[in-house]
Every structure is written in structure tokens, then in C-alpha cells.
Enzyme design. Structure first.
Site, mmCIF file in Angstrom:
data_model
loop_
_atom_site.group_PDB
_atom_site.id
_atom_site.type_symbol
_atom_site.label_atom_id
_atom_site.label_comp_id
_atom_site.label_asym_id
_atom_site.label_seq_id
_atom_site.Cartn_x
_atom_site.Cartn_y
_atom_site.Cartn_z
ATOM 1 N N ASN A 110 6.322 4.759 20.328
ATOM 2 C CA ASN A 110 5.243 4.043 20.846
ATOM 3 C C ASN A 110 5.286 5.090 18.932
ATOM 4 O O ASN A 110 4.313 4.500 18.494
ATOM 5 C CB ASN A 110 4.062 4.799 21.308
ATOM 6 C CG ASN A 110 4.743 3.923 22.693
ATOM 7 O OD1 ASN A 110 5.494 3.082 23.025
ATOM 8 N ND2 ASN A 110 4.259 5.244 23.598
ATOM 9 N N ASP A 111 5.410 6.481 18.792
ATOM 10 C CA ASP A 111 5.645 6.986 17.654
ATOM 11 C C ASP A 111 6.176 6.018 16.227
ATOM 12 O O ASP A 111 5.718 6.000 15.104
ATOM 13 C CB ASP A 111 5.494 8.195 18.157
ATOM 14 C CG ASP A 111 4.400 8.943 18.409
ATOM 15 O OD1 ASP A 111 3.325 8.354 17.195
ATOM 16 O OD2 ASP A 111 4.338 9.773 19.856
ATOM 17 N N ARG B 17 9.328 16.410 29.861
ATOM 18 C CA ARG B 17 8.833 16.204 27.910
ATOM 19 C C ARG B 17 7.747 17.492 27.563
ATOM 20 O O ARG B 17 6.427 18.103 28.690
ATOM 21 C CB ARG B 17 7.789 15.272 27.153
ATOM 22 C CG ARG B 17 7.237 15.046 26.140
ATOM 23 C CD ARG B 17 7.123 14.081 25.553
ATOM 24 N NE ARG B 17 5.982 13.857 26.081
ATOM 25 C CZ ARG B 17 4.910 12.843 25.491
ATOM 26 N NH1 ARG B 17 5.814 12.221 25.031
ATOM 27 N NH2 ARG B 17 3.981 12.952 25.711
ATOM 28 N N ARG C 163 -1.173 3.465 15.345
ATOM 29 C CA ARG C 163 -1.043 2.680 16.825
ATOM 30 C C ARG C 163 -3.014 2.419 17.388
ATOM 31 O O ARG C 163 -2.705 2.182 18.887
ATOM 32 C CB ARG C 163 0.148 3.660 17.565
ATOM 33 C CG ARG C 163 -0.391 5.290 18.375
ATOM 34 C CD ARG C 163 0.855 5.795 18.825
ATOM 35 N NE ARG C 163 0.248 6.009 19.868
ATOM 36 C CZ ARG C 163 1.363 6.646 20.596
ATOM 37 N NH1 ARG C 163 2.329 7.506 20.664
ATOM 38 N NH2 ARG C 163 1.356 6.547 22.194
ATOM 39 N N GLU D 219 11.264 10.026 17.771
ATOM 40 C CA GLU D 219 10.173 8.683 17.769
ATOM 41 C C GLU D 219 9.020 9.794 15.914
ATOM 42 O O GLU D 219 8.633 9.031 15.655
ATOM 43 C CB GLU D 219 9.276 9.372 18.570
ATOM 44 C CG GLU D 219 8.508 11.077 18.738
ATOM 45 C CD GLU D 219 7.689 11.138 19.929
ATOM 46 O OE1 GLU D 219 7.018 9.932 20.397
ATOM 47 O OE2 GLU D 219 7.564 12.615 20.504
ATOM 48 N N CYS E 8 11.943 5.891 25.702
ATOM 49 C CA CYS E 8 10.715 5.853 27.136
ATOM 50 C C CYS E 8 9.681 5.337 26.078
ATOM 51 O O CYS E 8 8.617 5.411 26.875
ATOM 52 C CB CYS E 8 10.511 7.205 27.527
ATOM 53 S SG CYS E 8 10.512 8.280 26.057
ATOM 54 N N ARG F 229 4.757 13.369 30.898
ATOM 55 C CA ARG F 229 3.911 13.704 29.727
ATOM 56 C C ARG F 229 3.167 14.371 30.083
ATOM 57 O O ARG F 229 2.391 14.604 31.153
ATOM 58 C CB ARG F 229 3.233 12.538 29.090
ATOM 59 C CG ARG F 229 3.654 10.842 28.390
ATOM 60 C CD ARG F 229 2.588 10.236 28.431
ATOM 61 N NE ARG F 229 3.247 9.708 27.404
ATOM 62 C CZ ARG F 229 3.266 8.083 27.480
ATOM 63 N NH1 ARG F 229 3.351 7.458 28.291
ATOM 64 N NH2 ARG F 229 4.005 7.322 26.859
#
Ligand code: PEP
Ligand code: MG
Length: 546
Positions: A427-428, A305, A438, A404, A475, A269
Site C-alpha cells: 500500500n505504501d 507491528r 493513496r 514499504e 501484507c 495494525r
């Protein structure tokens, strides 16, 4: 907190602040050295983060400015600026950055205590085997606790807070964020903690205690076996190898990843390079970091990323405009495609770093094919520019996207035509599929990436990837969720990337799974009606009771 002072005492307040900051630095340095000796460099790194707050002109400089501009007492200025910066960090959706708010609070509280002339609390006498129950626990508090405590329960905090990571890394169970129910615990109560499930049993019966003891023995035996095997690959019973990689946010996360048997990096990240800076990181600054990560993993894949910034991850120095719906706003790839100088700086750094290892570049928040085409066009331009400057790029670079956004999952077959790999960001993906913020605790009960709707999108993405012959990884947090490993294998994911601490157990779990059985298990899961039912089925599967 408000208190103003006459202008002639401003200099005195600045001096008091200077002295308190100096003493805070010396206390933190001592703690750092102690943790370094007792636990190692990774655990000690949090105190470097504390020191960097005290060296950050954004923090101490703002406090000084507050004292000068508003003739404030040092205490009020420290309190105000700490709260303001803390709120900014907490407003971010990224759990890691939210956890930095706890670090800042820790530093602020220390400076306030020193300004008040108080000595540090003595936690070193907590008895062996006791469970520490607290409203909140800071890394500094933790560093002072003996290593042989039985566990920690806190009312507040997040799972990715440094203090939780530190405790877990040395095997101390930590149940974080139990809220109001912490009031039920009285001094002297017997407690049973389950750090993996996040549960606390208060005043258990003898039978419950026996069961818990048995569970601990089984778990610790499993964990030791898993760690001993962590450097070996994760191959299912029927011979399918699943690559297990690490999620990192910094160069300093790399040693932990290697220790736990990561077979590369599945998600770097990079926004932390920007968020922890006071300027746009230069091409050379970024290149140095990317190069070091690639060199560590040499022949193993490293997926970096591109910048996932904007909206809910405001960059202090960038002055991004406020948005009504930041999660749906001008972020990530959308921001980069509109700010080509920033995007190209990062891409050039990445391309240059590709000479030092096996690089994959991944674009976040892709919702349409045109974004991929544009991003690829810009990479092309950068390659040509570098070529003209005499930089010869010899290593092949694979290009992939995060899946995502539901649109990307639904259109995965179309997007697959343009990329070398997919990595699913659960997550997204869960947030957008379920329409649940979230980071909002009021709707947290509705947020679970194990929801069948999310699983169906994952399934669709995997099918599209398999049809197109490209690997599909994951991921998001779900990748390291032991309860869901069988389902992920059955869905057809070829790579899972997770927090390093989860790697040994997930690898171990994969070795117990039969890929064919996992496939038919997934068929059942996809027909279930809720995340709860998915988890219940998966748990039964782990225990072998189905
Ligand atoms: C995700 O969304 O699942 C993901 C891995 O990205 P991030 O958590 O950084 O948004
Ligand atoms: Mg994401």
C-alpha cells in the site's frame, strides 16, 4: 448549520440531547441483537462501535460543550461535531479508519432524526432479489434490509466500510463508490453486479445476462469449494507451501481469521489500540490484547507491528504538530525512536506477551539500517529491564521490518543482515514508488501496486531475502488480490497476509499454480510497461488463455 438559543434554554437542549442519545442507544442495541441472531457476533460488532461513539466523552462531551459554550441548539451541535470528527477521520490515510467516519455519520444521523422526532425508515419490505441503489448505505440501514436482496450499489463509500464487509460476509454482492454514474440507474432497471471487479452493468442484453448467470454459477461453486478447503494449507502443484495469514486491527477480528483458515497473523495494525483510545494505552492494557491474540494462535506465528502513527494518522490526545507533507513526515518508527517512553511501553508489553505464543515484532516505515539497529538496541534495553524485574522471557522472538519505502526495497540486501524477516507493504510501497497519494481520488487512476515499477522492487526484495536466507512475506492489499496470486508466487514470496475474507480463494488459487511456470511468467511481467498490461496478462493467466 447555525442556530443559537438563549442561555436559559441551554439546560432544555442538553436534556433533549440526553433523551435522543438514550433512544439512539436503545435503537442500536435492538439492531445489534437482531444482527447477532441473524448473522453472528462479528457482524454485530459494528453496533458496539456505534454504541461506543455514544459513550465516548470525545463525541457526546464535545456536543454538550458546544451547546453550553455557544448556546447552540442540540441539532446544530450534533451536526457540527459529527462533521468535524468525521472530517478528522476521513483525513487519515488508513482505509479502515476512514470507514469509521461512515459509522460516525450513521450515529450522528440517527441522533438528528431522533431529535427531529422522526421514526426510522422502513427498509424491511425491500423485495427479495432486488438490488438496492443508494447514495450511501449505513450499517444500520443494512441491518434492516432483508437477507435475500440481490445486491447493493452505492455512489459513495470505501471498500473497507463496515457495511461492505458485513454484506460480503453473507454473500451479498456490493459495488461501492460508483460516483456520478449512479444517476444512470432508473427504478426497475435490470442490473448485473460484479462485487469482485466492482462493476455494474445497467440494462444488460439477454446475452450479457446469460453470461453473467454462468459467471455467478462458476464463482459460487469455486467459492464453496474454497471455503470447504480453507483450513488446509496452500501448496503449489510443485509442492511449495505458501503460508496464508490474516491482517487484523483488533482482537475482535480474530474469530473471522480463524474461520477462514488463517495460519496465523501476518500483520496486527496496533495503531487501532491507540487511535480508538483517549489516552496512551498502558503497558498492561496492551499486554492483555497481545496475549489474547497470541493465545488464540498458540503455535502459529503472530506478527505484531509496532505503532505506525503520526502525520496523516493524528492521535487526538497526543497533539501531534501539523506537517506540510505528513506522508513524508515524522511517523511510525521515526516517531517511536524519538518518543522512547511510548515505544518502550509497547515493546515491554510485546515482550511480556511473547510468553504466550509465537511472536514476531515488526517495525514499520524503515528506510535505513540505523533505524533497525536503534530499534533492536531499545528492545535489548527492555529485555534487560524485564529480566531485572524477574520476568524470564523464554520464547524466541523474531524481528522483522515492513518493506514499504522504496529505499528499503533498494537496500534490502543490506537490511536483510539485521532482521529475521521482511514483510512487503504494497500500500505504501506503491504510493511512494509511483508518487501517488493513496487516499487522493483525483490521482487514484495512477495508483496500482501491480505497476511493473512496484513489482521490480518486490522482486528485488524477494531476491535479497532469498540470498540472505530470510522469509519474505507481503501484507499490503496486493497479497489478497486474486488476479496477482500467480505473480506473487512467481516472485518468491513465502507468506501472504490479507483480509480474512480473501483467504479461502487465495489458498485455492495457489493450489492451481505451478511454481516453476509462475517464475517464468513473472519474468515476462517485469518487462511490461504498465499496471494495466500486468493485470491483463495476469487475468489471461487465471483464465488459462495464454
Ligand atoms: C502497507 O503499507 O502496505 C501496509 C500493510 O501498511 P498500512 O496499510 O497499515 O500502511
Ligand atoms: Mg504502510
Amino acid at each position: 448549520m447555525e442556530s443559537s438559543i438563549s442561555s436559559d434554554t441551554i439546560e432544555y437542549e442538553l436534556l433533549r440531547l440526553k433523551e435522543a442519545v438514550k433512544n439512539a442507544k436503545s435503537e442500536i442495541t435492538n439492531l445489534r441483537n437482531r444482527v447477532m441472531t441473524q448473522m453472528g457476533p462479528n457482524e454485530a460488532a459494528v453496533f458496539d462501535a456505534h454504541l461506543s461513539f455514544l459513550e465516548d466523552p470525545e463525541y457526546v462531551g464535545q456536543i454538550e460543550l458546544q451547546i453550553r459554550t455557544y448556546s447552540m441548539g442540540a441539532e446544530s451541535a450534533v451536526f457540527d461535531i459529527t462533521q468535524r470528527m468525521k472530517e478528522m477521520l476521513m483525513a487519515l490515510s488508513d482505509e479502515y479508519l476512514q470507514a469509521r467516519a461512515d459509522d460516525l455519520q450513521d450515529v450522528g444521523t440517527r441522533v438528528l432524526r431522533l431529535l427531529a422526532g422522526q421514526r426510522a425508515m422502513d427498509l424491511s419490505s425491500v423485495k427479495s432479489g432486488s438490488v438496492v441503489v443508494a447514495e450511501e448505505l449505513t450499517p444500520s440501514n443494512f441491518a434492516e434490509l432483508p437477507r435475500d436482496i440481490g445486491g447493493i450499489v452505492t455512489a459513495r463509500g470505501s471498500r473497507t466500510a463496515h457495511v461492505v464487509i458485513m454484506a460480503k460476509s453473507i454473500g451479498i454482492p456490493f459495488v461501492v463508490g460508483v460516483g456520478e454514474s449512479i444517476q444512470k440507474i432508473k427504478d426497475g432497471d435490470v442490473l448485473v453486479l460484479d462485487g469482485t471487479q466492482g462493476t455494474v452493468l445497467v440494462r444488460p442484453t439477454e446475452d450479457e445476462q446469460r453470461q453473467a448467470q454462468h459467471h455467478i454459477e462458476v464463482h459460487s461453486a469455486l467459492h464453496n469449494v474454497a471455503l470447504a478447503e480453507a483450513k488446509n494449507p496452500a501448496i503449489t502443484k510443485d509442492g511449495r507451501r505458501i503460508a496464508i495469514l490474516a491482517n487484523i486491527g483488533h482482537l475482535r477480528d480474530v474469530p473471522e481469521a480463524v474461520k477462514n483458515g488463517a495460519e496465523g497473523v501476518g500483520l496486527f495494525r496496533t495503531e487501532f489500540l491507540y487511535l480508538e483510545n483517549d489516552h496512551w494505552p498502558t503497558e498492561q492494557e496492551q499486554y492483555e490484547v497481545y496475549r489474547k491474540v497470541l493465545e488464540t494462535f498458540t503455535d502459529k506465528p503472530v506478527i505484531i507491528r509496532t505503532l505506525d502513527i503520526g502525520g496523516d494518522k493524528p492521535l487526538g490526545f497526543a497533539n501531534l504538530p501539523q506537517e506540510a507533507n505528513p506522508f513524508l513526515g515524522h511517523r511510525a518508527i521515526r516517531y517511536c525512536l524519538d518518543n522512547l517512553d511510548i515505544f518502550k511501553t509497547q515493546l515491554r508489553a510485546l515482550l511480556r506477551a511473547s510468553l504466550h505464543g509465537k511472536l514476531s515484532i515488526m517495525f514499520p516505515m524503515i528506510s535505513t539500517q540505523s533505524e533497525i539497529l536503534l530499534a533492536k538496541e531499545i528492545i535489548n534495553q527492555c529485555q534487560h529491564e524485564l529480566h531485572d524485574e524477574g520476568v524470564v522471557l523464554v520464547n524466541p522472538i523474531s524481528l522483522g521490518i515492513m518493506v514499504e519505502i522504496p529505499a528499503a526495497a533498494v537496500m534490502a540486501d543490506v537490511l536483510a543482515e539485521e532482521v529475521d524477516f521482511f514483510s512487503i507493504g504494497t500500500n505504501d510501497l506503491a504510493q511512494y514508488t509511483l508518487a501517488v497519494d493513496r487516499g487522493n481520488e483525483r490521482v487514484a487512476h495512477l495508483y496500482d501496486a501491480a505497476h511493473p515499477a512496484v513489482l521490480r522492487l518486490i522482486n528485488q526484495t524477494c531476491d535479497a531475502g532469498i540470498d540472505a536466507g530470510i522469509p519474505v512475506g507481503m501484507c499490503g492489499e496486493l497479497a489478497g488480490d486474486l488476479e496477482m496470486t500467480e505473480a506473487l508466487v512467481g516472485l518468491g514470496l513465502s507468506e501472504l497476509s490479507m483480509s480474512s475474507v480473501n483467504i479461502p480463494m487465495v489458498k485455492q488459487r495457489i493450489r492451481e499454480i505451478d511454481g516453476i511456470a509462475a517464475k517464468s511468467f513473472v519474468k515476462k511481467l517485469l518487462k511490461l510497461t504498465s499496471a494495466e498490461k500486468v493485470r491483463k496478462s495476469s487475468f489471461a493467466e487465471v483464465l488459462g488463455t495464454q
